[in-house]
Enzyme design. Sequence first.
Site, PDB file in Angstrom:
ATOM      1  CG  ASP A  13       6.620   5.311  -0.658  1.00 22.95           C
ATOM      2  OD1 ASP A  13       7.097   4.422   0.068  1.00 22.95           O
ATOM      3  OD2 ASP A  13       7.237   5.805  -1.621  1.00 22.95           O
ATOM      4  CE  LYS A  16       2.127  -0.889  -1.015  1.00 26.62           C
ATOM      5  NZ  LYS A  16       2.646   0.474  -1.166  1.00 26.62           N
ATOM      6  N   GLY A  40       8.830  -0.667   1.998  1.00 32.31           N
ATOM      7  CA  GLY A  40       8.509  -0.597   3.419  1.00 32.31           C
ATOM      8  C   GLY A  40       7.058  -0.249   3.673  1.00 32.31           C
ATOM      9  CG  HIS A  41       3.910  -2.168   3.867  1.00 26.26           C
ATOM     10  ND1 HIS A  41       3.421  -3.430   3.641  1.00 26.26           N
ATOM     11  CD2 HIS A  41       3.977  -1.575   2.661  1.00 26.26           C
ATOM     12  CE1 HIS A  41       3.201  -3.593   2.347  1.00 26.26           C
ATOM     13  NE2 HIS A  41       3.532  -2.470   1.743  1.00 26.26           N
ATOM     14  CD  GLN A 220       8.774  -1.974  -4.911  1.00 28.99           C
ATOM     15  OE1 GLN A 220       8.566  -2.946  -5.602  1.00 28.99           O
ATOM     16  NE2 GLN A 220       9.934  -1.353  -4.898  1.00 28.99           N
TER      17      GLN A 220
END
Length: 425
Positions: A13, A16, A40-41, A220
């Site tokens: 988180d 990225k 998630g991004h 991650q």
Amino acid sequence: MAGVVVVGSMWGDEGKGKVTDYLAQKADVVVRYAGGNNAGHTIVYDGKKFALKLIPSGIFSGHEVIMGNGMVVNPKAFLEEVKYLNDAGIDTSKIRISDRCHVILPYHIAIDNIQEERKGAHSIGTTKRGIGPTYVDKYSRIGIRMGEFIDEDLFLERLKEVFPMKVMEYPELAEQFSVESLFEEYKEYAKIIKPLVCDTGILLDQYLQENRKVLFEGAQGAMLDIDYGTYPYVTSSHPGANGVCEGAGIGPLYIKEAIGIIKSYTTRVGAGPFPTELNDEIGDFIRERGHEYGTVTKRPRRTGWFDAVVVNQSRRISSLTGIALMLLDVLSGLDTIKICTAYKYKGEIIHGLPSTVKGIEEVEPVYEEMPGWQEDITDVKSFEELPVNCQNYIRRIEELIHCPVVMFSVGPDRSQTVVLKDIEF
């Protein structure tokens, strides 16, 4: 050498997606090499916010994106994400999926839930999306790979072989699924996905031989690495740059730069040791200012001061060549800012993480205090425009982690990224 890697260098988180999206403008191809839809991004593109879970963030660049063999892919979740992007006018025709990545099936998700329930108070806080159980099958050599999944006869044959074995271990699965129900639903997904599947290792080798610019996108964070993270509160793969070769099917000499993404503070989602955690008003301040809630889970993230010990471990395992420092604006308004420079453990000062959870839980952060800044920095366009105390904070981080800050972020939009050194492919 034409490869650049973007990796999270904390517990995930870190931002990225934004850096990947920025660097993708220079790349020809963007590759994700590990994890599944547990990571998630969040991307702000064309004024809209997008949350991606599987598809590489480089999809917004219009270039080809590759989902490497190190990933585990939920076909249903993948097709939902494709629709989500298509509905927003984003072209997904250039996605390529490795024929060697492993397929997440509904029984993997059920097993994930069963395992967490069985562990009770010792549960590790997984996202319950079947990631771990799929990697278990991979290393037990009973997993179903994408190349088998898209071959209807072979898929059925493998289901008949594998599913009874899972029922023997988890009898409750028989009440939820059958080989026939799994096959009838998932063979339809396979038909849609099949045109996107290929040997991505050969494809990547061809591109790199042609000196195409390849961006490798981590998911991650390195502190969730199965070997080097805070085990067992980790993921089931290698999220750092150390996972690129295994997860993308290329050799290490193709990697030119490894950019570590870090926050100006530290966060963590779920259970596990967190030496610099703040359970006070400052922690709440950082959480709300930074909108620290999970992209996938929506869980509130735990917050804490910047931890140089953690980032140094990430630098070491990923051979980081530069740092992107994110969310610097979140700290505006604090009178004093602390940095963890080392740990005190059993009466000694140490600069690495103990290998056991018990050991990490017993360390005491050694803090250095620095004066904060009150100014709003969200419109800053250069390092020199930052308040002096903010400049000093960045320089001190560089000294402690032995790596230069090559860019920093003062807000969520692409335009709020200040580049100090160009990243060349």
